[in-house]
Enzyme design. Sequence first.
Site, mmCIF file in Angstrom:
data_model
loop_
_atom_site.group_PDB
_atom_site.id
_atom_site.type_symbol
_atom_site.label_atom_id
_atom_site.label_comp_id
_atom_site.label_asym_id
_atom_site.label_seq_id
_atom_site.Cartn_x
_atom_site.Cartn_y
_atom_site.Cartn_z
ATOM 1 N N HIS A 1 -4.012 3.042 -3.380
ATOM 2 C CA HIS A 1 -4.217 2.509 -2.029
ATOM 3 C C HIS A 1 -3.504 1.183 -1.811
ATOM 4 C CE1 HIS A 1 -6.161 1.354 1.736
ATOM 5 N NE2 HIS A 1 -6.334 0.155 1.178
ATOM 6 N N ASN B 1 -7.984 11.582 3.745
ATOM 7 C CA ASN B 1 -7.696 11.637 2.304
ATOM 8 C C ASN B 1 -8.916 11.335 1.437
ATOM 9 O OD1 ASN B 1 -7.960 8.777 2.136
ATOM 10 N ND2 ASN B 1 -5.792 8.491 2.644
ATOM 11 N N SER C 1 -21.768 -9.040 38.449
ATOM 12 C CA SER C 1 -22.035 -10.379 37.916
ATOM 13 C C SER C 1 -20.769 -11.186 37.668
ATOM 14 C CB SER C 1 -22.829 -10.273 36.606
ATOM 15 O OG SER C 1 -24.097 -9.706 36.826
ATOM 16 N N GLY D 1 -10.770 4.359 7.275
ATOM 17 C CA GLY D 1 -11.240 3.026 7.614
ATOM 18 C C GLY D 1 -11.242 2.790 9.110
ATOM 19 N N HIS E 1 -20.767 -16.969 33.235
ATOM 20 C CA HIS E 1 -22.068 -17.387 32.702
ATOM 21 C C HIS E 1 -21.839 -18.233 31.449
ATOM 22 C CE1 HIS E 1 -22.975 -14.182 35.459
ATOM 23 N NE2 HIS E 1 -24.280 -14.359 35.329
ATOM 24 N N HIS F 1 -27.938 -15.809 25.589
ATOM 25 C CA HIS F 1 -26.840 -15.640 26.532
ATOM 26 C C HIS F 1 -26.122 -16.952 26.864
ATOM 27 C CE1 HIS F 1 -28.532 -11.712 26.890
ATOM 28 N NE2 HIS F 1 -27.773 -11.362 27.905
ATOM 29 N N LEU G 1 -8.364 -2.724 11.090
ATOM 30 C CA LEU G 1 -8.528 -1.276 11.236
ATOM 31 C C LEU G 1 -9.285 -0.901 12.507
ATOM 32 C CD1 LEU G 1 -9.218 -0.226 7.535
ATOM 33 C CD2 LEU G 1 -7.102 -0.010 8.855
ATOM 34 N N GLU H 1 -17.363 -4.106 25.143
ATOM 35 C CA GLU H 1 -16.506 -5.287 25.269
ATOM 36 C C GLU H 1 -15.273 -5.207 24.379
ATOM 37 O OE1 GLU H 1 -20.657 -6.463 26.429
ATOM 38 O OE2 GLU H 1 -19.779 -5.453 24.684
ATOM 39 N N ILE I 1 -10.423 8.744 0.564
ATOM 40 C CA ILE I 1 -10.359 7.606 -0.352
ATOM 41 C C ILE I 1 -10.416 6.294 0.432
ATOM 42 C CG2 ILE I 1 -8.877 6.349 -1.978
ATOM 43 C CD1 ILE I 1 -10.139 8.790 -3.231
ATOM 44 N N HIS J 1 0.839 -1.198 0.000
ATOM 45 C CA HIS J 1 0.000 0.000 0.000
ATOM 46 C C HIS J 1 0.879 1.255 0.000
ATOM 47 C CE1 HIS J 1 -2.367 -3.281 1.717
ATOM 48 N NE2 HIS J 1 -3.457 -2.636 1.351
ATOM 49 N N GLY K 1 -3.353 -3.496 11.624
ATOM 50 C CA GLY K 1 -3.824 -3.994 10.334
ATOM 51 C C GLY K 1 -5.328 -4.156 10.375
#
Length: 668
Positions: A269, A195, A389, A166, A466, A478, A129, A416, A197, A38, A127
């Site tokens: 890119h 940029n 919990s 990104g 859990h 869950h 993103l 998370e 792009i 790139h 890497g």
Amino acid sequence: MSGKQDSLEHSFTKFHQEMANAIRFLAVDGVQAANSGHPGMPMGMADVATVLFSKFLKYDASSPDWIDRDRFVLSAGHGSMLLYSLLHLSGYADMSLDELKNFRQLGFRTAGHPEYGHASGIECTTGPLGQGLAMAVGMALGERLMNGRFGDELIDHHTYVIAGDGCLMEGISHEAISIAGHLKLSKLIVFFDDNSISIDGSTNLSVSDDQLQRFESCGWDVESIDGHDPDAISDSIAKAKKTKKPSMIACKTIIGMGAPNKQGTAGTHGAPLGNDEIALARKKMEWPYDPFQVPQNVRDLWLQAGSQNSDKRRAWDAKYRNDALKSELEEAISGEVPNEVARILNIHKENLSREKPKIATRQASGAVLELLTNIMPGLIGGSADLTGSVNTKTTNSTPVASDNFQGSYIHYGVREFGMACVMNGLALHGGTVPYGGTFLVFADYLRGALRLSALMGLKVIYVLTHDSIGLGEDGPTHQPVETLASLRAIPNLNVLRPADSIETAECWKIAIESAGTPSAIVLTRQGLKTVRTEHSNDNLSAKGGYVLAEAAGERDVTIISTGSEVEIALEAKKSLQEIGVNAAVVSLPSWHLFDEQDTVYKEYVLGSGLRVGIEAAVEMGWQKYIGENGEFIGMTSFGASGPASELYKHFGITSENVVKKVKTRLKM
């Protein structure tokens, strides 16, 4: 500023274009030689990187592990040649020109995306993103926590990030910037490579967010500049370093800057420019040098940039050597486990063997943490809004807040993925051992970061509670029937599912001592009997699996189980013995660790006859232990909502079903 420093900065300003072009064309040449990579981002952000590394970044290339160095994270990791060029030019010893010439080649340090541990100066693997940005939040938080413990004289540095469109489209970016703004991490400075792009083309195909307003709404200082104007870049960084908030500098850049026919397009890119376009770019940017050639005067300037903080680093070393907190800081950075841990946990295990409590392993985990946080000040806990919990907060823990970085517990909120990335950043920064809790089913939310924990070999501890249909009424949304198998598929991850309070203590010891491996401690909601009734100073769980209860005579069957199902196995053993079947019970808390044992031990534990596996999860992976002719009792579907005891009966995970299966197989 000294006269020498002033003169050096003047030279950096005067020759900025040449220094930036050195980055541009090393990046272009590396990608072209690999015929892969790139080039666009390094060409577009070369001006920003040059100003940062020559005028602001506190680093010494000859001492890359300096504790009080600034951290630089290339969140847009696809532009890795930008980082490799910077490290090479500024004098990092292990980033030779030969490494750049062998970009993306097997056995070299210059992987397609930056890999932590491959070379000095690569602060983290990026890497995927957005994760670099989120890990940088963890690093900036780590700096503040260490500062709160050791003071300004030893810990006082910034964290800088380059993030692209990104990175900011990924949902993790919002979790990260929200945490950073809430905690007012003012030593965090993010450069947004604006940029316009993406791979598909213009970013307006898919996004129209006002990123400045988004960051500002999260409590950041924001500014928009011309990313090719070195004076504007310099002024914005100087301003950002003075704020009381984290800073985002939106740098309007041209992707592929300097390539006359391709700059500003998606064509730069993710593909080499081609020899013809590179020749035109050299002409346009007045860079009349062969591939990988950098004129000596420019090399000298870059080497001076990489060494200009050496006096500052030596002065810090002198302070450090004489500081009263030196040994404590050394211990924190080394990650060594205090000797006291083994003694205290053995006493705890002995007490449990005597008391034989029936409690959930999540509660047992909380009891262990109560002991550990009392003797390990660098143990930094937290949870994703499930503190009560998952039992991760102890009486020794105080919350981390924007006005209290001497705390040791982080309320991550319902984030998370953000929690896991921040924990990675804390571990990468050094000086802390992070652990964080959520429900096992939500491991899917944080999996990308957990995978990087394993890939980078970080001591990060995931407390995942859990863990099965045993959580009961919350139902199949869950109940993580497939999650254990998916976690066990990740290389270099200790998945630890203890059967009782004693195994829980042993699993925590494994996690605390696993220097190059993250751990996922998988715990129950429901109470479990103590299955280890005789005390042993040995950590039996450390071998991954062991014979918990041997057969009365020659084995007819070996029942292998984990976690909450071990007590079912013991009940089945008792029932089988009553009808003359000799059964042994094996507890297998860690497949990963068991697989590392020698063949003789594994064959002894597993036995040679019929094997039955029991786990309130899907069967995937169990064939390795029960064999092709073994029996498995577990889940073949999602769970259901209802009391845990009824669910176990409904899905056939009972001692009665074990006995029935064994009798059928033994033709009784």
